[in-house]
Write a protein that holds these residues in place. Structure first.
Motif, short mmCIF file in Angstrom:
data_model
loop_
_atom_site.label_atom_id
_atom_site.label_comp_id
_atom_site.label_asym_id
_atom_site.label_seq_id
_atom_site.Cartn_x
_atom_site.Cartn_y
_atom_site.Cartn_z
N GLN A 1 0.83 -1.22 0.00
CA GLN A 1 0.00 0.00 0.00
C GLN A 1 0.86 1.27 0.00
OE1 GLN A 1 -2.63 -0.34 3.33
NE2 GLN A 1 -3.71 -2.14 2.50
N LEU A 2 1.99 1.23 0.71
CA LEU A 2 2.89 2.39 0.70
C LEU A 2 3.51 2.59 -0.68
CD1 LEU A 2 4.71 2.02 4.14
CD2 LEU A 2 2.87 3.60 3.54
N LEU A 3 3.84 1.48 -1.35
CA LEU A 3 4.42 1.60 -2.68
C LEU A 3 3.43 2.17 -3.69
CD1 LEU A 3 6.51 -1.70 -2.99
CD2 LEU A 3 7.37 0.63 -2.84
N GLU A 4 2.13 1.90 -3.46
CA GLU A 4 1.13 2.44 -4.37
C GLU A 4 1.14 3.97 -4.37
OE1 GLU A 4 -2.62 0.85 -3.33
OE2 GLU A 4 -2.26 -1.11 -4.25
N GLU A 5 1.56 4.58 -3.27
CA GLU A 5 1.59 6.04 -3.19
C GLU A 5 2.84 6.63 -3.86
OE1 GLU A 5 1.34 6.94 0.91
OE2 GLU A 5 -0.66 6.02 1.19
N SER A 6 3.78 5.76 -4.19
CA SER A 6 5.01 6.23 -4.84
C SER A 6 4.80 6.29 -6.35
CB SER A 6 6.16 5.29 -4.51
OG SER A 6 6.33 5.20 -3.11
N PRO A 7 5.54 7.15 -7.02
CA PRO A 7 5.45 7.21 -8.50
C PRO A 7 6.07 5.96 -9.12
CG PRO A 7 7.17 8.69 -7.70
CD PRO A 7 6.48 8.18 -6.48
N LEU A 8 5.26 5.13 -9.79
CA LEU A 8 5.70 3.87 -10.40
C LEU A 8 5.23 3.84 -11.85
CD1 LEU A 8 4.76 1.38 -7.53
CD2 LEU A 8 7.03 2.30 -8.03
N ASP A 9 5.99 3.13 -12.68
CA ASP A 9 5.55 2.95 -14.06
C ASP A 9 4.50 1.83 -14.11
OD1 ASP A 9 6.98 0.67 -13.67
OD2 ASP A 9 8.69 1.28 -14.91
N GLU A 10 4.01 1.58 -15.31
CA GLU A 10 2.91 0.62 -15.47
C GLU A 10 3.34 -0.79 -15.09
OE1 GLU A 10 -0.93 -0.44 -16.03
OE2 GLU A 10 -0.06 1.58 -16.04
N ALA A 11 4.54 -1.19 -15.46
CA ALA A 11 5.01 -2.56 -15.16
C ALA A 11 5.15 -2.77 -13.65
CB ALA A 11 6.35 -2.81 -15.86
N ASP A 12 5.71 -1.78 -12.94
CA ASP A 12 5.85 -1.92 -11.49
C ASP A 12 4.49 -1.95 -10.81
OD1 ASP A 12 8.57 -1.98 -11.75
OD2 ASP A 12 8.84 0.17 -11.37
N ARG A 13 3.56 -1.15 -11.30
CA ARG A 13 2.22 -1.19 -10.69
C ARG A 13 1.54 -2.55 -10.91
NH1 ARG A 13 0.33 3.15 -8.41
NH2 ARG A 13 1.32 5.17 -8.80
N ARG A 14 1.82 -3.17 -12.07
CA ARG A 14 1.27 -4.51 -12.30
C ARG A 14 1.86 -5.52 -11.31
NH1 ARG A 14 -1.41 -7.23 -16.17
NH2 ARG A 14 -0.88 -9.43 -16.51
N LEU A 15 3.18 -5.42 -11.08
CA LEU A 15 3.80 -6.30 -10.08
C LEU A 15 3.26 -6.04 -8.68
CD1 LEU A 15 7.52 -6.20 -11.31
CD2 LEU A 15 5.86 -8.05 -11.61
N LEU A 16 3.01 -4.77 -8.37
CA LEU A 16 2.47 -4.42 -7.06
C LEU A 16 1.05 -4.99 -6.90
CD1 LEU A 16 3.12 -2.88 -4.48
CD2 LEU A 16 2.10 -0.84 -5.51
N GLN A 17 0.31 -4.97 -7.99
CA GLN A 17 -1.05 -5.54 -7.93
C GLN A 17 -0.99 -7.04 -7.69
OE1 GLN A 17 -3.20 -4.96 -11.56
NE2 GLN A 17 -5.13 -5.73 -10.71
N ILE A 18 -0.02 -7.71 -8.29
CA ILE A 18 0.15 -9.15 -8.07
C ILE A 18 0.48 -9.43 -6.61
CG2 ILE A 18 1.58 -11.14 -8.63
CD1 ILE A 18 1.85 -10.02 -11.46
N ILE A 19 1.36 -8.62 -6.02
CA ILE A 19 1.72 -8.81 -4.61
C ILE A 19 0.49 -8.66 -3.72
CG2 ILE A 19 3.05 -7.83 -2.70
CD1 ILE A 19 5.21 -7.08 -4.72
N THR A 20 -0.31 -7.63 -3.97
CA THR A 20 -1.49 -7.40 -3.14
C THR A 20 -2.49 -8.55 -3.27
OG1 THR A 20 -1.21 -5.02 -3.42
CG2 THR A 20 -3.36 -5.79 -2.67
#
Length: 584
Positions: free
Chosen positions: A387-406
């Protein structure tokens, strides 16, 4: 022939064997059982009031009839001696008759009367009290007349009459026996007075009085003795009946035990086998094993028995017995000290295994409860970090990886909750689901973690909406287990796994089928599927399919393996239909 007669009693009654000869036969008759009261009810009216045996005396009728038969034979012997005394040449030397004509008449009448009474005792329906009373009356009358006709034989006749009075008292109530004794005493005193009126008698009055007192005493003593004997016999009969009932109950319990029980003699022949042992080993055409050599139905068990007799060591490792190939654990024990017969117990090995599994699962449940906290803490930390990483500026690929983690954190937490619910046997929370859309979402989520080189996952079956009732968390976990197993094991050498998830209707109920095109599951392995801790992988836990099947049962569904004729494997989850109570 067996009878069962029950007599009501104010206090209690008992079932005791009474041997009654059948009509038309003699005293050597088979036993029949009667149910008679232990305590005397009201006396029956009429003649039974005088001749009825006390109801508190439970006795074997056959024994009483034998005693009355012996008394009749004794009476016949007395009549024969009387005839010998009257008609033989040595008779006058023993006793000079006072009235020869009366002596001859009594002798001629006494022998047929004694013979008739003896024949009467052989009738199966003859009343014992009537016979005893009539016989005693005949004896008293004959003794009175022969004493008057042969005064010198009077003391001997009185002594013989003592036996007749005592024998008759065994079959009569005490008051009736006293009446008979008083009648005999009156006959003795009456004969003395009769002789005095005819010109005097050499016999003293004291002799007649002593015999009169003896008649009363012998009647009382024999009656009381007979009552005590009958009570003792009744007690023995009750104890014997109780022991027989216990023996029958023990035999019934042994025969209906789920544990197989065998008794094997020293020549390794089966003497006794209960129903469970017969089912395990397989009986003959009549379904029995008695007399069969143990080596015929169970050679391995016979070899195990020989080894136990040789070294006394009880090897309880499972063996396979019988045509059904049932696994049992044999145990051996000596039947009796010094006996060569052996008691063999056959325990169901599968039952023992299920008990071990139950204990293991119980321990796992307790362990899961303590481990849940340790698992949830890292999951919460990972989820919070995501959730903290979601508030950071991320590109599309990193946000996809973050979604997988969640998503995987949420899925893992759901798995932990399901395992804990299974361990605590918590009730499922079913909801109304649309299966086609649910399966489509599951496949889309699973693709996020599925590498293309590991396999492919596609949806098949119907496309129209189909509703069912199921806990969505449990359905997600079941599908994850089935699809992951198909990807891991449902591939051919050199190819990737091709898995399809289809929504169908089977026998009017909604179903989800997970199929692959792999080598399939061998029959020997398919029989073990779903058992806890059974796995063919060195990295598996053997709990995935078991938990999936238990979750299905908790939701009123069934999960079964379906062989595929063209190759591959298929697991079918049949769900409950739409619940009207959950309709909008």
């Amino acid at each position: 022939m067996s009878l069962a007669l029950r007599a009501a009693s104010p206090s209690r009654s008992a079932v005791l064997p009474i041997c009654l000869p059948p009509a038309g036969e003699g005293s050597e008759a088979p036993e029949r059982r009667l149910v008679v009261p232990l305590y005397s009810p009201r006396p029956t009216p009429g003649k039974a009031l005088l001749f009825q045996l006390p109801a508190s005396i439970v006795y074997t009728d056959r024994v009483l009839r034998r005693e009355l038969h012996l008394l009749a034979l004794y009476r016949l012997l007395e009549a024969s001696l009387l005839c010998l005394l009257v008609f033989s040449p040595i008779g006058p030397l023993i006793a000079e008759p006072h009235d020869p004509a009366l002596a001859v008449s009594v002798a001629l009448a006494g022998l047929p009367a004694a013979f008739a009474l003896w024949l009467w005792t052989r009738r199966p329906n003859a009343h014992l009290g009537e016979l005893a009373l009539i016989g005693a009356g005949v004896d008293i009358a004959l003794a009175l007349l022969i004493t008057h006709a042969l005064p010198a034989a009077g003391p001997g006749v009185a002594l013989l009459l003592l036996t007749n009075i005592g024998g008759a008292a065994l079959f009569l109530k005490l008051r009736v026996a006293l009446l008979v004794a008083f009648a005999a005493a009156a006959a003795m005193i009456g004969e003395y007075l009769w002789s005095q009126l005819e010109g005097g008698s050499a016999r003293p009055l004291a002799e007649a009085l002593m015999f009169a007192i003896s008649f009363v005493a012998i009647a009382v003593l024999t009656n009381l003795l007979g009552e005590r004997m009958r009570e003792s016999h009744a007690l023995a009969e009750r104890h014997g009946e109780h022991a027989a009932n216990l023996a029958g109950l023990n035999e019934l319990i042994i025969r209906r035990m789920r544990t197989g029980v065998l008794i094997v003699d020293g020549r390794d022949h089966i003497q006794l086998a209960n129903e469970a042992a017969t089912l395990v080993l397989g009986g003959d055409d009549e379904g029995t094993l008695d007399g069969t050599a143990l080596t015929a139905p169970a050679p391995e068990l016979a070899a195990r028995l020989v080894g136990w007799r040789r070294d006394g060591r009880n090897d309880e490792s499972p063996i396979v017995c019988g045509p059904e190939r049932i696994e049992v654990q044999p145990r051996f024990a000596r039947l009796l000290p010094g006996s060569d017969s052996t008691l063999v117990f056959l325990d169901d090995a599968s039952l023992v295994s299920r008990r071990a599994e139950s204990l293991t699962l119980s321990a796992m449940g307790r362990f899961s409860a303590s481990l849940a906290h340790e698992i949830r803490n890292p999951l919460a930390a990972i989820n919070y970090a995501a959730q903290l990483l979601e508030e950071s500026p991320l590109d599309e690929a990193d946000r996809r990886l973050l979604q997988i983690i969640t998503q995987q954190c949420q899925r893992t937490n759901g798995i932990v909750e399901s395992v804990l619910g299974l361990a605590r046997r918590e009730r499922a929370m079913p909801e109304r689901l649309e299966l086609v859309a649910t399966v489509r979402r599951f496949i889309a989520d699973f693709h996020l973690t599925l590498a293309p080189e590991n396999g492919s996952l596609q949806q098949a079956g119907r496309e129209r909406p189909l509703e069912a009732v199921f806990d969505p968390r449990h359905l997600q976990q079941i599908l994850t287990v089935l699809v992951q197993n198909a990807i891991n094991h449902g591939r051919l050498p050199g190819e990737i796994a091709r898995v399809t998830v289809a929504v169908e209707v089977r026998e009017g109920r909604p179903a989800i089928e997970v199929a692959d095109r792999g080598p399939g599951i061998p029959d020997a392995v398919a029989a073990q599927i779903g058992r806890p801790f059974f796995t063919t992988s060195e990295y598996g836990t053997g709990l995935g399919l078991y938990i999936a099947r238990e979750l299905a049962k908790a939701n009123g569904a069934s999960l079964d393996y379906v062989p595929v004729p063209g190759g591959g494997a298929c697991f079918r989850l049949v769900l409950s239909g739409r619940n009207p109570l959950l309709s909008a």
